[in-house]
Design a protein around this motif. Sequence first.
Motif, short mmCIF file in Angstrom:
data_model
loop_
_atom_site.label_atom_id
_atom_site.label_comp_id
_atom_site.label_asym_id
_atom_site.label_seq_id
_atom_site.Cartn_x
_atom_site.Cartn_y
_atom_site.Cartn_z
N VAL A 198 124.93 -70.40 22.89
CA VAL A 198 124.16 -69.16 23.03
C VAL A 198 123.88 -68.65 21.61
O VAL A 198 124.80 -68.43 20.84
N VAL A 199 122.60 -68.51 21.27
CA VAL A 199 122.27 -67.98 19.93
C VAL A 199 121.60 -66.61 20.00
O VAL A 199 121.07 -66.12 19.01
N ASP A 200 121.62 -66.00 21.19
CA ASP A 200 121.19 -64.61 21.30
C ASP A 200 122.11 -63.76 20.43
O ASP A 200 123.34 -63.94 20.47
N LEU A 201 121.56 -62.85 19.67
CA LEU A 201 122.39 -61.99 18.84
C LEU A 201 123.09 -60.96 19.71
O LEU A 201 122.52 -60.44 20.67
N ASN A 202 124.33 -60.66 19.36
CA ASN A 202 125.10 -59.66 20.11
C ASN A 202 124.72 -58.27 19.63
O ASN A 202 125.27 -57.76 18.66
N LYS A 203 123.78 -57.66 20.35
CA LYS A 203 123.29 -56.33 19.96
C LYS A 203 124.08 -55.21 20.63
O LYS A 203 123.76 -54.03 20.44
N GLY A 204 125.07 -55.59 21.43
CA GLY A 204 125.86 -54.56 22.12
C GLY A 204 125.08 -53.83 23.18
O GLY A 204 125.45 -52.72 23.58
N THR A 205 124.02 -54.43 23.68
CA THR A 205 123.17 -53.80 24.69
C THR A 205 123.90 -53.67 26.02
O THR A 205 124.54 -54.62 26.49
N ILE A 215 125.86 -61.35 28.05
CA ILE A 215 125.60 -61.90 26.72
C ILE A 215 126.60 -61.38 25.69
O ILE A 215 127.00 -62.10 24.77
N ASN A 216 127.04 -60.14 25.84
CA ASN A 216 127.98 -59.59 24.87
C ASN A 216 129.32 -60.33 24.86
O ASN A 216 130.08 -60.26 23.89
N ARG A 217 129.62 -61.07 25.94
CA ARG A 217 130.86 -61.85 25.99
C ARG A 217 130.61 -63.32 25.63
O ARG A 217 131.57 -64.09 25.47
N ARG A 218 129.36 -63.70 25.50
CA ARG A 218 129.02 -65.10 25.24
C ARG A 218 128.41 -65.33 23.86
O ARG A 218 128.45 -66.46 23.35
#
Length: 413
Positions: A198-205, A215-218
């Motif tokens: 997973v290369v989505d940035l962790n934006k804390g959304t 996504i915040n956990r991956r």
Amino acid sequence: MISSFLILTEIWAFHKIFRGKRRRLSIIILALAWLSLSTATASQVKFLLTKKTVLDNLTHETSVTPATPKVTNLGAHFVIGYRDFEELKLLVEKQGVAGVFITNRNVRYKTKEQVKQEIQTLQEIRRSQGLPPLLIAADQEGGIVSKLSPPLTKLPPLARIIDDRKDIDQQKDKVVEYATKQAKELVEIGVNLNFAPVVDLNKGTKVINDKYSKINRRAISENKEVVAKVALWYCQTLEIYGVKCTVKHFPGLGRVNTDTHIAEAELNATVADLINNDWVPFWRVMKSTQAFTMIGHAKLMTVDPENAASFSRKVVTEIIRKNWQHDGILITDDFGMQAVYGSKDGLENATVKSINAGVDLILLSYDEDLYYDAMYALMKAAKLGKLDAQVLAKSQQRLDRFSSIVKKETTQL
């Protein structure tokens, strides 16, 4: 047919309850129940006819028109999950798929050797046909997405392997060691494609009703440079062992506040901002490895507010193929997700749009029955001359080039 039986049972029960009592209400309820039965039965009949048409046409080698590919070639654009192994074997025999997605339901209570034997059975069919090996895909990210654990070792997510507050270059060995262990286990059972990292940035959304995305956990980190380096090391290591990685989920889910598994979603950011931030890891890995790129289902609102990225010509053709000049393999996220299935286009139109946009592979990882609707849509589009022959030819070249690489690597292993 189970649903039809249940509806008939309900009709009989209502008849017994209301017989001789509230006759008018009984008639209304019976009518509604009969309508439900008719609808369910019609839907089942339609599916069975669609399935038969697809299976029959997969055996035909006739060209549809001079401008479109053979119907059988359309199978090269599908990677599917399965429940029924015998049905899957039939599709492989008929060359109806390019790849198979294996997940927890396929390996539960099985040993590594048992899983390996099933995969080898499928690959032997391909060898007997003189075809390159099937793509055998898995979702083995580590952490909460470790779909082959057990029997494979459950590793932590990449985010826990590194400390993005420290010099990331000093942590390369940790990433390589992690990727090596994962790659060796995947190869051991016959997997040659992993849907990671997973290369989505962790934006804390904060995601509304987040059932599956998480996504915040991956995500690896919020730092684009950290994500780019870790993802590159990871993918390069997997390739050493003959496993291709997959960077996901372009154009990025880090800013998206809706779970695309259950609803349509929007990505509200300018292209300039994404180029300088969220897309940095994608670009770095895509230009330096043979990584697949998974196209997600969020709508990139400043580019195409009407279509999910996974079937948007403006996103796939204009940005990835033309602007980036990227000629690697593109695969969609699962087309059984609500962001596709529940969109105004629905599964069928979205499938045709996706292929015409320049996506190479349609993933149907959860509900394999959807394969028949999607394939039927492509067959119908081919007959009507609605598939872009030029786009399909380029896609076939990419797939053939990749197949030759996989075949060579398989021979060497």
